[in-house]
Scaffold this motif. Structure first.
Motif, short mmCIF file in Angstrom:
data_model
loop_
_atom_site.label_atom_id
_atom_site.label_comp_id
_atom_site.label_asym_id
_atom_site.label_seq_id
_atom_site.Cartn_x
_atom_site.Cartn_y
_atom_site.Cartn_z
N PHE A 62 0.77 -1.38 0.00
CA PHE A 62 -0.02 0.07 0.14
C PHE A 62 1.04 1.17 -0.02
O PHE A 62 0.70 2.13 -0.79
N TYR A 63 1.97 1.35 0.92
CA TYR A 63 2.61 2.45 0.93
C TYR A 63 3.47 2.90 -0.21
O TYR A 63 3.92 3.91 -0.56
N ARG A 64 3.98 1.60 -0.65
CA ARG A 64 4.70 1.69 -2.04
C ARG A 64 4.03 2.25 -3.22
O ARG A 64 4.41 3.39 -3.69
N GLU A 65 2.80 1.90 -3.05
CA GLU A 65 2.03 2.66 -4.35
C GLU A 65 1.64 4.06 -3.81
O GLU A 65 1.53 4.96 -4.97
N GLN A 66 1.23 4.13 -2.65
CA GLN A 66 0.95 5.63 -2.47
C GLN A 66 2.12 6.46 -2.54
O GLN A 66 2.00 7.73 -3.17
N HIS A 67 3.45 6.05 -2.08
CA HIS A 67 4.39 7.09 -2.43
C HIS A 67 4.98 7.27 -3.99
O HIS A 67 5.64 8.45 -4.15
N HIS A 68 4.75 6.37 -4.81
CA HIS A 68 4.88 6.59 -6.21
C HIS A 68 3.80 7.55 -6.61
O HIS A 68 4.23 8.37 -7.72
N LYS A 69 2.68 7.44 -6.26
CA LYS A 69 1.71 8.23 -7.05
C LYS A 69 1.20 9.28 -6.42
O LYS A 69 0.34 10.34 -7.05
N GLN A 70 1.54 9.74 -5.22
CA GLN A 70 1.09 11.04 -4.50
C GLN A 70 1.90 12.29 -5.14
O GLN A 70 3.02 12.49 -4.43
N THR A 71 1.82 12.83 -6.15
CA THR A 71 2.43 13.67 -6.91
C THR A 71 1.75 15.11 -6.84
O THR A 71 0.62 15.12 -6.50
N VAL A 72 2.49 16.24 -7.16
CA VAL A 72 1.90 17.54 -7.14
C VAL A 72 0.63 17.43 -8.21
O VAL A 72 -0.38 17.96 -8.10
N SER A 73 0.99 16.81 -9.30
CA SER A 73 0.12 16.97 -10.35
C SER A 73 -1.20 16.04 -10.05
O SER A 73 -2.21 16.74 -10.22
N TYR A 74 -1.15 15.11 -9.31
CA TYR A 74 -2.33 14.18 -8.90
C TYR A 74 -3.06 15.04 -7.75
O TYR A 74 -4.33 15.03 -7.95
N ASN A 75 -2.30 15.73 -6.86
CA ASN A 75 -3.04 16.48 -5.74
C ASN A 75 -3.90 17.72 -6.52
O ASN A 75 -4.87 17.86 -6.08
N LEU A 76 -3.20 18.23 -7.40
CA LEU A 76 -4.10 19.31 -8.05
C LEU A 76 -5.29 18.92 -8.66
O LEU A 76 -6.48 19.53 -8.62
N ALA A 77 -5.16 17.77 -9.48
CA ALA A 77 -6.34 17.47 -9.98
C ALA A 77 -7.37 16.98 -9.09
O ALA A 77 -8.66 17.04 -9.28
#
Length: 308
Positions: A62-77
């Protein structure tokens, strides 16, 4: 700040109304301060909680996936989807929201497999047993309701990695105090010249209100409740930051804090033992406790039906 009670002297009032008023004022003074040390967990072995080194593969993946995907781009979207004026918003009471959430098991949590409503009541009851204020009891009851976002397709959640788990700022360097810090290597922002710098897109002392924390249930619920409840700032901080362990437990990201954040840090640290260490308590009997908490909900949610 401890409540201060004042009461006018009332003469020759035969009804119980004035007595109730004085009694309420006395209760306000006598109640234990919200930030006094927790007592319910005095006999508990704290070393048995948050043991991520020995966590299951489910938690580590779970944390591996979270840390890969929580980007600035994703957060803005994600925030654009939340604030979109055309987004349909489910309407539910707090208790209806709790019941809806009850089928979820949090994949990021190594400490419990209880249903969500049982964990919420465990937290609230521990706060209640220690005599903390009613608003703090209610905070314990509702602090994880942001996980409801999993049920709303218009928010386009991607699984659980953008709903649960520890939170951290995006837009600046990922601190080594975050759990499994080595897994951020797979995040595109990790090697971005700006996003990987100490302050990143922020300025020193800008305040956490101006920092973009990783999108999830804490951020979501905070934004839902801040304009739809009578909860104090301390309660809202407990909700927004309770999963921000690198900050409130490990001391990271102090360079981003403003004066207000130090007071909010005290509030979050007062709350977190009840979130974390109540998980080993006996599962509560929901129907026995429901009348008390329904009254508490009505006190701080005058609208009763919230837009989620």
């Amino acid at each position: 700040m401890a409540p201060v009670a004042t009461a006018d002297i009332v003469e020759n009032v035969p009804s119980g109304k004035a007595m109730d008023s004085v009694s309420d004022a006395i209760d306000d003074v006598n109640v234990i301060k919200y930030d006094e040390e927790s007592k319910f967990d005095a006999e508990k072995d704290k070393n048995t909680f948050r043991q991520y080194a020995d966590a299951t593969d489910r938690v580590k993946n779970f944390y591996r996936e979270q840390h890969h995907k929580q980007t600035v781009s994703y957060n803005l979207a994600a925030r654009n989807r939340f604030y979109n004026a055309t987004r349909p918003r489910a309407e539910m009471t707090i208790w209806e929201a709790m019941e809806k959430l009850n089928t979820l098991v949090d994949e990021s949590d190594p400490d419990t497999s209880l249903s969500q409503i049982q964990h919420l009541l465990q937290s609230a009851e521990a706060i209640r047993r220690d005599g903390k204020p009613r608003w703090m009891q209610l905070t314990g009851l509702i602090h994880d309701l942001g996980k409801l976002m999993l049920f709303f397709p218009e928010l386009e959640t991607q699984g659980q990695w953008d709903v649960v788990g520890d939170t951290f700022p995006v837009g600046c360097a990922f601190d080594k105090a975050i759990i499994y810090p080595q897994t951020f290597v797979g995040n595109p922002d990790f090697s971005d010249p700006t996003y990987s710098s100490k302050l990143g897109i922020y300025t020193e002392g800008c305040g956490l209100d101006n920092v973009m924390l990783s999108w999830g249930h804490d951020e979501y619920l905070y934004n839902v409740l801040k304009d739809q409840s009578d909860l104090p700032d301390e309660s809202l901080a407990m909700i927004r930051y309770h999963s921000f362990y690198p900050w409130h437990r490990e001391g990271a990201y102090r360079e981003l804090m403003c004066d207000k954040d130090w007071a909010m840090l005290k509030a979050v640290n007062a709350f977190n033992p009840y979130d974390l260490y109540s998980k080993s308590d006996e599962p509560p009997k929901v129907e026995d406790l429901k009348p008390y908490y329904m009254e508490l909900i009505d006190e701080f949610f005058p609208k009763k039906v919230l837009e989620w």
